[in-house]
Design a protein around this motif. Sequence first.
Motif, mmCIF file in Angstrom:
data_model
loop_
_atom_site.group_PDB
_atom_site.id
_atom_site.type_symbol
_atom_site.label_atom_id
_atom_site.label_comp_id
_atom_site.label_asym_id
_atom_site.label_seq_id
_atom_site.Cartn_x
_atom_site.Cartn_y
_atom_site.Cartn_z
ATOM 1 N N LEU A 184 0.917 -1.015 0.112
ATOM 2 C CA LEU A 184 0.353 -0.263 -0.242
ATOM 3 C C LEU A 184 0.712 0.990 -0.065
ATOM 4 C CD1 LEU A 184 -2.967 0.742 0.434
ATOM 5 C CD2 LEU A 184 -2.527 1.017 2.706
ATOM 6 N N ALA A 187 2.562 2.045 -2.755
ATOM 7 C CA ALA A 187 1.482 2.430 -4.799
ATOM 8 C C ALA A 187 1.437 4.449 -3.885
ATOM 9 C CB ALA A 187 0.038 1.910 -4.411
ATOM 10 N N THR A 190 3.830 6.118 -5.533
ATOM 11 C CA THR A 190 4.202 5.781 -6.335
ATOM 12 C C THR A 190 3.521 7.195 -6.986
ATOM 13 O OG1 THR A 190 4.899 3.718 -7.341
ATOM 14 C CG2 THR A 190 3.760 4.761 -8.919
ATOM 15 N N LEU A 191 2.395 7.348 -6.058
ATOM 16 C CA LEU A 191 1.541 8.502 -6.512
ATOM 17 C C LEU A 191 2.196 9.994 -6.168
ATOM 18 C CD1 LEU A 191 -1.784 8.227 -6.889
ATOM 19 C CD2 LEU A 191 -1.973 8.319 -4.615
ATOM 20 N N VAL A 194 4.359 10.294 -9.520
ATOM 21 C CA VAL A 194 3.367 11.172 -10.696
ATOM 22 C C VAL A 194 3.230 12.775 -10.705
ATOM 23 C CG1 VAL A 194 0.736 11.082 -11.825
ATOM 24 C CG2 VAL A 194 2.260 8.318 -10.966
ATOM 25 N N PHE A 195 2.629 12.683 -9.332
ATOM 26 C CA PHE A 195 2.681 14.370 -9.484
ATOM 27 C C PHE A 195 4.232 15.687 -9.490
ATOM 28 C CE2 PHE A 195 -1.784 13.039 -6.993
ATOM 29 C CZ PHE A 195 -1.930 13.334 -8.528
ATOM 30 N N VAL B 316 -7.235 12.325 -11.031
ATOM 31 C CA VAL B 316 -6.046 13.234 -11.408
ATOM 32 C C VAL B 316 -5.506 13.582 -13.227
ATOM 33 C CG1 VAL B 316 -4.573 12.094 -9.731
ATOM 34 C CG2 VAL B 316 -4.273 11.177 -11.594
ATOM 35 N N GLN B 319 -3.055 13.913 -15.958
ATOM 36 C CA GLN B 319 -2.267 12.652 -16.003
ATOM 37 C C GLN B 319 -2.678 12.021 -15.403
ATOM 38 O OE1 GLN B 319 -0.389 15.292 -12.818
ATOM 39 N NE2 GLN B 319 1.380 15.552 -14.020
ATOM 40 N N GLU B 320 -2.648 10.910 -15.764
ATOM 41 C CA GLU B 320 -2.915 9.811 -15.215
ATOM 42 C C GLU B 320 -2.031 7.959 -14.599
ATOM 43 O OE1 GLU B 320 -2.206 6.082 -18.809
ATOM 44 O OE2 GLU B 320 -3.626 7.884 -19.680
ATOM 45 N N LEU B 321 -2.585 6.989 -14.235
ATOM 46 C CA LEU B 321 -1.593 7.177 -12.625
ATOM 47 C C LEU B 321 -1.399 5.317 -13.523
ATOM 48 C CD1 LEU B 321 -3.592 7.274 -9.505
ATOM 49 C CD2 LEU B 321 -1.288 8.584 -9.875
ATOM 50 N N PRO B 322 -0.796 4.630 -13.524
ATOM 51 C CA PRO B 322 -0.501 3.429 -13.837
ATOM 52 C C PRO B 322 -1.910 2.389 -12.800
ATOM 53 C CG PRO B 322 1.731 4.000 -13.251
ATOM 54 C CD PRO B 322 0.406 4.914 -12.728
ATOM 55 N N VAL B 325 -0.761 0.739 -9.518
ATOM 56 C CA VAL B 325 -0.859 1.340 -7.930
ATOM 57 C C VAL B 325 -2.034 1.692 -7.569
ATOM 58 C CG1 VAL B 325 -0.818 3.679 -7.739
ATOM 59 C CG2 VAL B 325 1.051 3.269 -9.128
ATOM 60 N N LEU B 329 -3.769 -0.085 -3.887
ATOM 61 C CA LEU B 329 -4.463 1.360 -3.136
ATOM 62 C C LEU B 329 -5.713 0.855 -3.044
ATOM 63 C CD1 LEU B 329 -4.357 4.781 -4.458
ATOM 64 C CD2 LEU B 329 -2.808 3.778 -2.042
#
Lengths: 357, 345
Positions: A184, A187, A190-191, A194-195, B316, B319-322, B325, B329
């Motif tokens: 978790l 992840a 990674t989140l 990404v930003f 988002v 943009q986009e997430l894989p 991910v 979650l």
Amino acid sequence: MTVTPRTPRAPWRTLRLKSASYRVDRRVPIAALIITLITLTILVFSISYGAYAITPLDVVQTLLGLNRDHPDYANFELVVFSFRLPRIVLAFLIGGALATSGAIMQGLTRNPLADPSLLGVNEGAALVAIGMIVVFKDIPLVWLPFGTFAGGLLTALVIYLLAWRGGSTSAIRLILVGIAVAALLTALVTLILVFGDIRDVQQAQLWLSGSVYGRGWEHVQAIAGWLLIFLPIAFLSARSLNALGLGEDIARGVGLKMELQRGLLLLTSVALAAIGVAVAGTIGFVGLVVPHAARRLIGPSHEGMLPISALLGGALLTLADLIGRAIIAPSELPVGIVTAMIGAPYFLYLLYRNRNH
Amino acid sequence: MTTVSRSITSNRLIGRRALLPLGLIIGMALLGLLLITSITLGAAEIDAAVVYDALFRFDETNFDHLIIQTVRLPRVVIGVVIGAGLAVAGAIMQGLTRNPLADPGILGISSGAAFAVVLGLFIARSLPMSAYALLAFVGAGVTAVLVYGFGSLGRGGATPLKLTLAGAVFAAFISAFTTAILITDQEALEQIRFWTAGSLAGRDLELIAQVAPFTGIGILGSVLVSRQITTLSLGEDVARGLGQNTIWIKALCAVLVVLLAGSSVALAGPIGFVGLIVPHVARIVVGVDFRWIIPYTVLIGGAVVTIADVIARTVVRPQELPAGVVMALIGAPFFIYLARWKVRR
């Protein structure tokens, strides 16, 4: 002719200071000496190796300040003291901290497979550190250990609570919940990435795989204070760890304030793991594997096992760093990758050896 | 016996046997609706009517039609294919090992497949897509054998703890090598970066056409042996007592898992937790009979990945997430729930 029976030598030596005493296995000083010598050898070769090669002899002389009249001394000094020594010292310190942290966690949970990295501490610490780096940009280095410590501690507590059922935590639930929480948190990292700004992200990614690349004395300084506090606490808690290892009833019977000791030990273990994450990212398997090796060398009693684990962990990480630099030169492999390559097979071997438990 | 049969029927949402096929049909309809909704969502909002036109009256000059045919449709199809593949692989693994935590991602099989693909790319520079699939199969197969071998050593066989630990450690080990290759090889990293995070973006229909048949064979095979899997899930002794050749069935199941997990990884990179969650949901709906679990798993798996992908590209925007991910979650809390309540001892 009569043979006088020799009285067997006690297998340990007791150090006394007024009312305090500390009992160590007789093998400990010898083992410590040998590991130190090996570490110093690795250190010399590690400094000598690199794009600017310096012979091992010159390294030793430069370290001791014996060749100030050498024509290349200015270069030697720069490369040795500013570029290579700090990262190697840092690797040694972090290795020691991680191994001690793992040894405590294994004693505390009475579970040979416990390690802060399996209990999600690394990931929790990494998440906070990444967050701090991406959000606050140029955050002063000294603040990172505080953040990773808080993140690691919080994660450990959450995992402990989630694994708590019916008045106790079983080792199985602790490990399984730890794996899930780690996934978790990964992840979430990674989140954030990404930003984040792409330059921060690249930096963060290298850092996430556990690396001492480009580290300097300021990184050593950032964790030195923490080590000076928590390593002695760890070593002095050896006796309560021994008592805890005999089971809760016995520990309480010998007069241990159980919950207090446990809390302190958990705090110490998390702190030692988290400061490593603060300056070098997540480095797995050191805390898991090294205590087992230390136990095989000098037995399970924690008075000797903790310091030997620390030394051995330092030696291992120093070696792993050298391997990482040499194996794919001119680029280099993060030390966390190398420890995974060495540590994971050893862990599988442990799984095989403990297969009937 | 009466208590057993009662518990089987009362512990599922669809109580009457006759309703199971009907549920399957309704499920398909719902999945279809979900897919169309997914196609309409994105950077450009497109009406469902236009989607219908693009699919059945394709007009090359219409920009919306082009978006749908080249970007959105492949993405949705890939989501369904890998969702179904991973979920069925998870269902078989859970039935076979009687381990509620089995999943191609958690047991390291996806990491093994990913490593094989990266290694192939590193050695051969560029690869045709069919080679990706082949490599992924080899990697998945070797890893499955190794992890299961290590996880089932010793007394008690393949316990959830031993399997999960062996899988997690093996995944860490093999991922270290994957990272090592990607660090040394910028070019491979560029080609594969998004893929290793588990994403559905940027694939085309041609690739799907090459890999999806393997998933199809895997699902078909699973349906064919579903009766035997049900028997095996009662325990190996029971299955042997009922006259089943357990070794052969197990080997066949292993091949199916490798086909399903390998083809999914080849398409979208390692995406975890699909194979963990979906079979549990399917069991809640239809009970313990794998003849029904597997078809429902296909539907629910496709739906779960599609939903994850919709979340991944809408929360988002731009943009986009894989998608991997998002799956983590959603999936990790579910894993914690299982570890807390469903793992005995």
